[in-house]
Scaffold this motif. Structure first.
Motif, mmCIF file in Angstrom:
data_model
loop_
_atom_site.group_PDB
_atom_site.id
_atom_site.type_symbol
_atom_site.label_atom_id
_atom_site.label_comp_id
_atom_site.label_asym_id
_atom_site.label_seq_id
_atom_site.Cartn_x
_atom_site.Cartn_y
_atom_site.Cartn_z
ATOM 1 N N LEU A 249 0.878 -1.172 -0.105
ATOM 2 C CA LEU A 249 -0.039 -0.176 -0.022
ATOM 3 C C LEU A 249 0.859 1.298 -0.079
ATOM 4 N N GLY A 250 1.827 1.179 0.974
ATOM 5 C CA GLY A 250 2.875 2.432 0.955
ATOM 6 C C GLY A 250 3.515 2.788 -0.458
ATOM 7 N N ALA A 251 3.798 1.364 -1.242
ATOM 8 C CA ALA A 251 4.663 1.665 -2.491
ATOM 9 C C ALA A 251 3.575 2.217 -3.434
ATOM 10 N N LEU A 252 2.289 1.912 -3.486
ATOM 11 C CA LEU A 252 1.390 2.105 -4.456
ATOM 12 C C LEU A 252 1.332 3.800 -4.206
ATOM 13 N N GLY A 254 3.154 5.732 -2.869
ATOM 14 C CA GLY A 254 4.481 6.456 -3.433
ATOM 15 C C GLY A 254 4.720 6.636 -4.872
ATOM 16 N N GLY A 255 4.314 5.303 -5.707
ATOM 17 C CA GLY A 255 4.162 5.319 -6.961
ATOM 18 C C GLY A 255 3.105 6.442 -7.522
ATOM 19 N N TYR A 256 1.909 6.341 -6.909
ATOM 20 C CA TYR A 256 1.133 7.448 -7.350
ATOM 21 C C TYR A 256 1.519 8.591 -7.323
ATOM 22 N N LEU A 257 1.931 9.257 -6.308
ATOM 23 C CA LEU A 257 2.742 10.666 -6.297
ATOM 24 C C LEU A 257 3.987 10.975 -7.185
ATOM 25 N N THR A 258 4.551 9.544 -7.319
ATOM 26 C CA THR A 258 5.647 9.752 -8.379
ATOM 27 C C THR A 258 5.146 9.993 -9.841
ATOM 28 N N GLY A 259 4.026 9.351 -9.953
ATOM 29 C CA GLY A 259 3.386 9.393 -11.314
ATOM 30 C C GLY A 259 2.895 10.793 -11.681
ATOM 31 N N LEU A 260 2.267 11.270 -10.606
ATOM 32 C CA LEU A 260 1.739 12.763 -10.601
ATOM 33 C C LEU A 260 2.955 13.964 -10.963
ATOM 34 N N LYS A 261 4.024 13.775 -10.283
ATOM 35 C CA LYS A 261 4.938 14.406 -10.566
ATOM 36 C C LYS A 261 5.469 14.242 -11.880
ATOM 37 N N LEU A 262 5.841 13.075 -12.123
ATOM 38 C CA LEU A 262 6.329 12.873 -13.598
ATOM 39 C C LEU A 262 5.386 13.629 -14.715
ATOM 40 N N TRP A 263 3.910 13.277 -14.610
ATOM 41 C CA TRP A 263 3.162 13.693 -15.417
ATOM 42 C C TRP A 263 2.992 15.190 -15.396
ATOM 43 N N LEU A 284 1.858 11.513 1.234
ATOM 44 C CA LEU A 284 3.274 11.126 1.373
ATOM 45 C C LEU A 284 3.616 10.486 2.421
ATOM 46 N N LEU A 285 3.145 11.352 3.455
ATOM 47 C CA LEU A 285 3.772 10.779 4.810
ATOM 48 C C LEU A 285 2.805 9.459 5.159
ATOM 49 N N LEU A 286 1.678 9.213 4.759
ATOM 50 C CA LEU A 286 1.006 8.174 4.933
ATOM 51 C C LEU A 286 1.632 6.913 4.226
ATOM 52 N N GLY A 287 2.190 7.193 2.729
ATOM 53 C CA GLY A 287 2.766 6.108 2.273
ATOM 54 C C GLY A 287 4.159 5.669 2.695
ATOM 55 N N VAL A 288 5.016 6.766 3.190
ATOM 56 C CA VAL A 288 6.210 6.492 3.777
ATOM 57 C C VAL A 288 5.925 5.646 5.427
ATOM 58 N N LEU A 289 4.919 5.939 6.098
ATOM 59 C CA LEU A 289 4.486 5.404 7.493
ATOM 60 C C LEU A 289 4.146 3.982 7.135
ATOM 61 N N LEU A 290 3.593 3.674 6.005
ATOM 62 C CA LEU A 290 3.109 2.097 5.497
ATOM 63 C C LEU A 290 4.417 1.451 5.144
ATOM 64 N N VAL A 291 5.226 2.232 4.458
ATOM 65 C CA VAL A 291 6.342 1.054 3.877
ATOM 66 C C VAL A 291 7.185 0.980 5.190
#
Length: 344
Positions: A249-252, A254-263, A284-291
């Protein structure tokens, strides 16, 4: 050290401040069992009583050599009392009951008759309980919770009146407050159980030791039993599964936010890339916490696996129980051995 089996029957009775009930109970036991051709003993476990219970037990033991009084240095609880009684019992069958005289010793022959049908354990079912609502309500709640969680369907798992074959109690490792979950422990080990209606009587002397607070303790102990029964020998299956889900879930995220940045960079160029801020987003904080939590759960699973493996290997414990062996040995001799004898 396991005591030799020299009796037909052992009664194990925890005692805590039951001075006025002990002599009548001993008389009821004699009335129920004398004349049935049984070699029996009665083990009273004084769990740190503060009244005259032990003095009464000393008098009873002096008058009848079939009675044994075992005194704890302090109050350890009912589970410890049962465990001590099982350790000292010398009977081929062990029957447990309370010292408050609400269990009727006259029901013991009924339990023994049911046990003779081939069962390993027979539970009493208080079909007409004489307790007040303060005791019946938490008992019903606990019974419902345990049945739904464990899958062991009993109508009355709180009755202390039970009969066990000796190899069953040798296999029980009781600690904490696990006496409440004896049917679950028996079922988990693969032993057969039955349930028979028994008489239940109102308390005539002494004070009850039960109340509403027991329900909350049952919930906590139930979580422990559930874990031990399903994951006790493979904790990584639980911790690792939770860890992988959290990490994914954390990786997803993170990937979603990275995708937004790249888009934003693709559609808006360098200006759009710089304009898209993800560092201050709570997501982002939630993603890092889950990882981080996912990694921690996996590490906890590894540590638990090492602990379990060390425990089993140093104690030389088996993770299985054989009911019987039928076949031929290396000499061609037919074998038909009941492995339950290994526990005696």
């Amino acid at each position: 050290m396991i005591p030799p089996t020299t009796k037909d029957l052992s009664l194990v009775i925890p005692v805590y401040n039951e001075e006025d009930n002990l002599a009548p109970l001993a008389a009821e036991i004699r009335a129920a069992l004398d004349g049935r051709g049984l070699e029996y003993e009665v083990l009273f476990i004084d769990d740190g009583s503060r009244d005259g219970s032990f003095a009464c037990l000393q008098e009873l033991a002096a008058a009848d050599d079939r009675l044994v009084a075992i005194r704890f240095r302090r109050n350890y609880g009912q589970t410890a009392a049962f465990a001590a009684g099982f350790d000292y019992a010398r009977g081929a069958v062990i029957v447990t009951l309370d010292a408050d005289r609400q269990n009727d010793p006259a029901d013991i022959p009924t339990l023994l008759a049911e046990l003779d049908k081939g069962y390993d354990v027979v539970n009493g079912w208080r079909i007409n309980r004489q307790d007040d609502l303060v005791r019946r309500f938490p008992s019903r709640v606990a019974n419902w919770l345990i049945a739904r969680t464990s899958g062991v369907k009993l109508r009355d798992r709180g009755c202390s009146l039970r009969a066990f074959r000796d190899y069953v109690v040798r296999d029980l490792n009781l600690y904490g407050e696990l006496h409440r979950f004896i049917p679950e422990l028996v079922s988990s080990a693969g032993f057969s159980m039955s349930e028979v209606p028994v008489n239940h009587r109102a308390r005539v002397a002494g004070a009850s030791k039960y109340g509403l607070s027991r329900t909350f303790r049952v919930i906590l102990d139930l979580l422990t039993i559930r874990f031990l029964r399903k994951y006790g020998d493979r904790p990584m299956q639980l911790f690792g599964r939770v860890g992988i889900v959290l990490f994914a879930l954390g990786a997803l995220i993170g990937g979603y936010l990275t995708g937004l940045k790249l888009w934003a960079g693709i559609t808006g160029g360098l200006a759009g890339f710089n304009a898209m801020q993800i560092g201050d987003r709570p997501l982002l904080l939630l993603g890092v916490l889950l990882v981080i939590l996912g990694v921690q759960f996996v590490v906890m699973g590894l540590i638990a696996e090492l602990t379990v493996r060390t425990y089993y290997e140093t104690q030389h414990l088996r993770v299985y129980r054989v009911r019987e062996v039928v076949g031929r040995d290396e000499n061609g001799t037919l074998m038909d051995a009941d492995s339950d004898a290994d526990y005696r």
